[in-house]
Design a protein around this motif. Structure first.
Motif, PDB file in Angstrom:
ATOM      1  N   ARG A 182      -1.292  33.211  28.361  1.00 37.39           N
ATOM      2  CA  ARG A 182      -1.477  34.569  28.774  1.00 37.39           C
ATOM      3  C   ARG A 182      -2.347  35.190  27.322  1.00 37.39           C
ATOM      4  NH1 ARG A 182       3.279  32.695  30.572  1.00 37.39           N
ATOM      5  NH2 ARG A 182       3.795  33.455  32.697  1.00 37.39           N
ATOM      6  N   PRO A 183      -3.023  36.158  27.687  1.00 31.96           N
ATOM      7  CA  PRO A 183      -3.047  37.065  28.965  1.00 31.96           C
ATOM      8  C   PRO A 183      -4.153  36.507  29.997  1.00 31.96           C
ATOM      9  CG  PRO A 183      -4.295  38.069  27.234  1.00 31.96           C
ATOM     10  CD  PRO A 183      -3.396  36.891  26.527  1.00 31.96           C
ATOM     11  N   ALA A 184      -4.036  36.810  31.053  1.00 37.33           N
ATOM     12  CA  ALA A 184      -4.861  36.261  32.032  1.00 37.33           C
ATOM     13  C   ALA A 184      -6.548  36.606  31.857  1.00 37.33           C
ATOM     14  CB  ALA A 184      -4.525  36.498  33.607  1.00 37.33           C
ATOM     15  N   ASP A 185      -6.581  38.040  31.400  1.00 33.53           N
ATOM     16  CA  ASP A 185      -7.948  38.795  31.269  1.00 33.53           C
ATOM     17  C   ASP A 185      -7.826  39.152  29.823  1.00 33.53           C
ATOM     18  OD1 ASP A 185     -10.000  40.443  30.936  1.00 33.53           O
ATOM     19  OD2 ASP A 185      -9.952  41.028  33.069  1.00 33.53           O
ATOM     20  N   TRP A 186      -8.532  38.533  28.829  1.00 29.96           N
ATOM     21  CA  TRP A 186      -8.713  38.970  27.641  1.00 29.96           C
ATOM     22  C   TRP A 186     -10.049  39.470  27.286  1.00 29.96           C
ATOM     23  CZ3 TRP A 186     -11.440  37.446  23.068  1.00 29.96           C
ATOM     24  CH2 TRP A 186     -11.019  38.213  21.887  1.00 29.96           C
ATOM     25  N   LYS A 187     -10.209  40.803  27.143  1.00 29.41           N
ATOM     26  CA  LYS A 187     -11.393  41.320  27.049  1.00 29.41           C
ATOM     27  C   LYS A 187     -12.866  41.218  27.789  1.00 29.41           C
ATOM     28  CE  LYS A 187     -10.472  42.351  21.900  1.00 29.41           C
ATOM     29  NZ  LYS A 187     -11.102  42.066  20.556  1.00 29.41           N
ATOM     30  N   GLY A 188     -12.402  40.845  29.073  1.00 29.16           N
ATOM     31  CA  GLY A 188     -13.268  40.485  30.180  1.00 29.16           C
ATOM     32  C   GLY A 188     -13.128  38.881  30.363  1.00 29.16           C
ATOM     33  N   HIS A 189     -12.880  38.343  29.415  1.00 34.94           N
ATOM     34  CA  HIS A 189     -12.912  36.618  29.309  1.00 34.94           C
ATOM     35  C   HIS A 189     -11.572  36.269  30.383  1.00 34.94           C
ATOM     36  CE1 HIS A 189     -15.932  36.375  26.567  1.00 34.94           C
ATOM     37  NE2 HIS A 189     -15.378  37.441  25.969  1.00 34.94           N
ATOM     38  N   PRO A 192      -9.738  30.978  34.549  1.00 28.17           N
ATOM     39  CA  PRO A 192      -9.883  30.586  36.068  1.00 28.17           C
ATOM     40  C   PRO A 192      -8.931  30.728  37.349  1.00 28.17           C
ATOM     41  CG  PRO A 192     -10.543  28.912  34.606  1.00 28.17           C
ATOM     42  CD  PRO A 192      -9.774  29.735  33.851  1.00 28.17           C
ATOM     43  N   GLU A 193      -9.289  31.400  38.268  1.00 26.04           N
ATOM     44  CA  GLU A 193      -8.590  32.094  39.348  1.00 26.04           C
ATOM     45  C   GLU A 193      -7.547  30.699  40.079  1.00 26.04           C
ATOM     46  OE1 GLU A 193      -7.682  34.808  40.580  1.00 26.04           O
ATOM     47  OE2 GLU A 193      -8.852  35.720  39.294  1.00 26.04           O
ATOM     48  N   ILE A 194      -8.133  29.630  40.012  1.00 26.61           N
ATOM     49  CA  ILE A 194      -7.408  28.496  40.461  1.00 26.61           C
ATOM     50  C   ILE A 194      -6.320  28.281  39.915  1.00 26.61           C
ATOM     51  CG2 ILE A 194      -8.623  26.745  39.303  1.00 26.61           C
ATOM     52  CD1 ILE A 194      -7.126  26.260  42.871  1.00 26.61           C
ATOM     53  N   LEU A 195      -6.269  28.562  38.505  1.00 28.21           N
ATOM     54  CA  LEU A 195      -4.946  28.225  37.691  1.00 28.21           C
ATOM     55  C   LEU A 195      -3.876  29.134  37.980  1.00 28.21           C
ATOM     56  CD1 LEU A 195      -6.294  27.229  34.292  1.00 28.21           C
ATOM     57  CD2 LEU A 195      -5.690  25.683  36.164  1.00 28.21           C
TER      58      LEU A 195
END
Length: 225
Positions: A182-189, A192-195
């Motif tokens: 976590r986090p799943a989204d860090w500043k746009g990075h 991968p969705e599969i995870l």
């Protein structure tokens, strides 16, 4: 599992064994690590353990008598599965060797220093010589710590998640796949969705593919082997 380590500088090994996983393994009683000061077995008043090499040449050589006294004392107390000398000209340590040693009961490790140790120690007592890489360090203490760490973390009960070690790099001859938290989204990075899918079979397939690709790029020699 017990390790007896013979060193002329035992203080170098205090910190590596007093923290993190190695400390926890000792507190749980899963391993015992005992460091022996080679100078305690010196045969002269000066407690020196080295001398000039026969035939001339630079550097000093660690003598046979202190090592022999310590080794013989330890062998009188218990039987050792391996007496290992940490040496740059030994077989290179890899995960397979760590796995193999992790099922042993008693291991003795000799740490050289200066120009090296009298060859007779290697001929008479040593059963295995191990290197951690193609370079030379000041002594065998740091390589010994590396070896012990690589082996102890494989012992059942040492890691909180016992399956963790089985998925490490070099288990199965592949490097490990990328890992995220976590986090799943860090500043746009983004992770991968599969995870995030919760689909275990597809996640395992993705991890295998990533591990294979990473190994191809970074260590193709592993695949060749």
């Amino acid at each position: 599992m017990r390790f007896d380590i013979i060193s002329v500088l035992p203080g170098l090994l205090e910190s590596p064994f007093a923290h993190s996983i190695l400390q926890r393994a000792q507190k749980k009683g899963l391993t015992e690590i005992v460091v022996h000061n080679l100078r305690d077995y010196a045969t002269n008043k000066q407690k020196s353990v080295d001398d000039y090499p026969y035939g001339g040449g630079s550097g000093m050589v660690m003598g046979i008598e202190p090592f022999a006294k310590c080794i013989e004392m330890l062998c009188a107390e218990r039987e050792y599965d391996e007496v290992i000398f940490m040496s740059p000209d030994g077989e290179r340590l890899d995960q397979g060797i760590a796995n193999e040693l992790s099922i042993k009961k008693n291991i003795m490790i000799l740490c050289g220093h200066y120009k090296g140790i009298d060859q007779r120690i290697r001929d008479i007592f040593v059963t295995r010589e191990i290197s951690i890489g193609d370079y030379v360090l000041s002594g065998g203490e740091l390589p010994a710590a590396v070896l012990v760490d690589a082996v102890v973390r494989l012992l059942p009960g040492v890691l909180n998640d016992e399956t963790s070690a089985l998925s490490d790099s070099f288990q199965g001859e592949l490097l490990d796949a990328p890992v995220y938290t976590r986090p799943a989204d860090w500043k746009g990075h983004k992770v991968p969705e599969i995870l995030l899918s919760g689909h275990e079979a597809k996640i395992n397939e993705w991890r295998y593919e990533q591990a294979l690709e990473r190994t191809k790029k970074r260590r193709p020699d592993l695949l060749a082997d």
